[in-house]
Design an enzyme around this catalytic site. Structure first.
Site, PDB file in Angstrom:
ATOM      1  N   HIS A  20       0.866  -1.190   0.000  1.00 40.95           N
ATOM      2  CA  HIS A  20       0.000   0.000   0.000  1.00 40.95           C
ATOM      3  C   HIS A  20       0.900   1.236   0.000  1.00 40.95           C
ATOM      4  CE1 HIS A  20      -3.892   1.999   1.738  1.00 40.95           C
ATOM      5  NE2 HIS A  20      -3.161   2.880   1.083  1.00 40.95           N
ATOM      6  N   HIS A  22       1.414   4.855  -2.374  1.00 39.29           N
ATOM      7  CA  HIS A  22       1.069   5.752  -3.487  1.00 39.29           C
ATOM      8  C   HIS A  22       2.357   6.431  -3.925  1.00 39.29           C
ATOM      9  CE1 HIS A  22      -3.278   5.423  -2.704  1.00 39.29           C
ATOM     10  NE2 HIS A  22      -2.884   5.280  -1.446  1.00 39.29           N
ATOM     11  N   HIS A 200      -9.549   1.049  -1.633  1.00 37.54           N
ATOM     12  CA  HIS A 200      -9.498   1.655  -0.309  1.00 37.54           C
ATOM     13  C   HIS A 200     -10.908   1.584   0.270  1.00 37.54           C
ATOM     14  CE1 HIS A 200      -5.696   3.093  -1.695  1.00 37.54           C
ATOM     15  NE2 HIS A 200      -5.518   3.959  -0.710  1.00 37.54           N
ATOM     16  N   GLU A 203     -11.475   3.143   5.905  1.00 42.01           N
ATOM     17  CA  GLU A 203     -10.469   3.986   6.577  1.00 42.01           C
ATOM     18  C   GLU A 203     -11.263   5.052   7.334  1.00 42.01           C
ATOM     19  OE1 GLU A 203      -6.805   7.077   5.457  1.00 42.01           O
ATOM     20  OE2 GLU A 203      -8.260   6.537   3.922  1.00 42.01           O
ATOM     21  N   ASP A 281       1.762   3.901   2.942  1.00 46.81           N
ATOM     22  CA  ASP A 281       0.736   4.754   2.330  1.00 46.81           C
ATOM     23  C   ASP A 281       1.344   5.915   1.532  1.00 46.81           C
ATOM     24  OD1 ASP A 281      -1.797   5.612   1.639  1.00 46.81           O
ATOM     25  OD2 ASP A 281      -2.448   6.097   3.664  1.00 46.81           O
ATOM     26  N   ASP A 282       1.474   7.091   2.146  1.00 51.29           N
ATOM     27  CA  ASP A 282       2.083   8.278   1.514  1.00 51.29           C
ATOM     28  C   ASP A 282       3.221   8.748   2.414  1.00 51.29           C
ATOM     29  OD1 ASP A 282      -0.001   9.067  -0.742  1.00 51.29           O
ATOM     30  OD2 ASP A 282      -1.156   8.536   1.035  1.00 51.29           O
TER      31      ASP A 282
END
Length: 334
Positions: A20, A22, A200, A203, A281-282
């Protein structure tokens, strides 16, 4: 050596997978600044430190604003190569041997950046990663769920020219008010074209979004999924089917899904037998790559070595790697 040191040592030395991530979310302030100069793009920051302090937000929407602003500096194939290559160097540092990355073409197409430019830059860096470091990878194209379904069909059509590079499609961006059912036809078409689907869900959105992602979008993995514990029937289904949940602890704290890491429900999920794993994630925006996520989480939730090992094993099992490669890595960990 105490337990914490043993855990940290194990995390650093063990081969890992990230599921996961990005790629646009790995844009570090230094690179954003460099690319804005290289491409003569005006950004509302005068220094790298100003960018870094702007990487502070209170929820998903305020994060997305700076995230899309940052994407503006990505113009050429070289930019997407540099972005991806910087992430690969982090993979090498964190002992990530396989990564499955998301990219958002809809962040770039409206700016006049072609689909080919984006995918070629990313793919070239990933090929070099395999050649230079033996790091393998898969690419998943995400649709932005706050946009309408109709324009996504054109993006899907462009992705079909790159089936040799793109393995699957996903769904990201603002979850609230954008239920999975909105993209039912799109995902049906993507599956007809042979793409794997992920999404996604759960969340900030409710457990229903997880149900719908499984039942309507036929996803193979749920990205995030932390709200599943609010629905006992859903937990039973996820455990029984061993549906992967790609949890991102530091991201969840930064976006106020949980108030602090000590209150994260990852350990509860693990104890229930859910197939959870840790991801970043980011990472440029959420303050940490994979090892940092694992180390901080193991400290905050008092995870033992078996817990950490299980999280790492789960990520290998949940990857889209060929089975014999999975087995080979799982043997190595054991």
């Amino acid at each position: 050596m105490n337990n914490l040191d043993t855990n940290i040592n194990f995390i650093k030395k063990t081969p890992k997978v990230e599921l996961h991530l990005h790629i646009e979310g790995s844009l570090e302030p230094e690179l954003m600044f460099k690319l804005s100069k290289r491409n003569k793009i005006e950004i509302p920051f005068k220094t790298v430190d100003e960018i870094r302090s702007a990487y502070n937000f209170t929820n998903l929407d305020s994060f997305l604003k700076i995230y899309y602003e940052g994407s503006n500096v990505l113009i050429t194939e070289e930019d997407f190569f540099d972005l991806t290559w910087e992430y690969i160097l982090r993979c090498k540092q964190d002992n990530i041997v396989h990564t499955e990355i998301f990219f958002d073409p809809q962040s770039h197409l409206p700016r006049g950046v072609s689909f080919d430019t984006v995918i070629k830059g990313i793919h070239k860096a990933l090929k070099k990663a395999e050649k230079d470091f033996g790091i393998t990878s898969k690419i998943i194209m995400c649709f932005l769920r706050h946009l309408d379904e109709e324009p996504c069909f054109d993006v899907l059509k462009q992705a079909c020219n790159h089936k040799d590079k793109i393995i699957g499609v996903g769904l990201d961006s603002s979850e609230k008010g954008n239920p999975p059912v909105k993209f039912k036809r799109l995902f049906e078409q993507a599956m007809k074209e042979g793409f794997i689907t992920v999404a996604h869900a759960g969340e900030e959105g409710p457990p229903e979004y997880i149900w719908d992602s499984l039942d309507i979008l036929k996803v193979k993995r749920i990205d995030h999924g932390v709200q599943c514990l609010n629905d006992e029937k859903l937990v039973n289904k996820l455990v029984h089917a061993q549906i992967p949940l790609t949890v991102c602890p530091l991201s969840n704290i930064k976006l106020c899904v949980f108030d602090k890491l000590e209150n994260h429900n990852l350990k509860k999920m693990l104890d229930r037998g859910l197939r959870v794993m840790v991801n970043s994630d980011d990472p440029a925006y959420f303050g940490g790559y994979l090892n940092k996520n694992l180390i901080e989480t193991s400290k905050a939730l008092n995870l033992n070595l078996e817990d950490i090992k299980k999280l790492i094993e789960n990520s290998f099992k949940s990857s889209f790697l060929e089975n014999e490669k999975k087995e080979k890595w799982l043997e190595k960990i054991n």
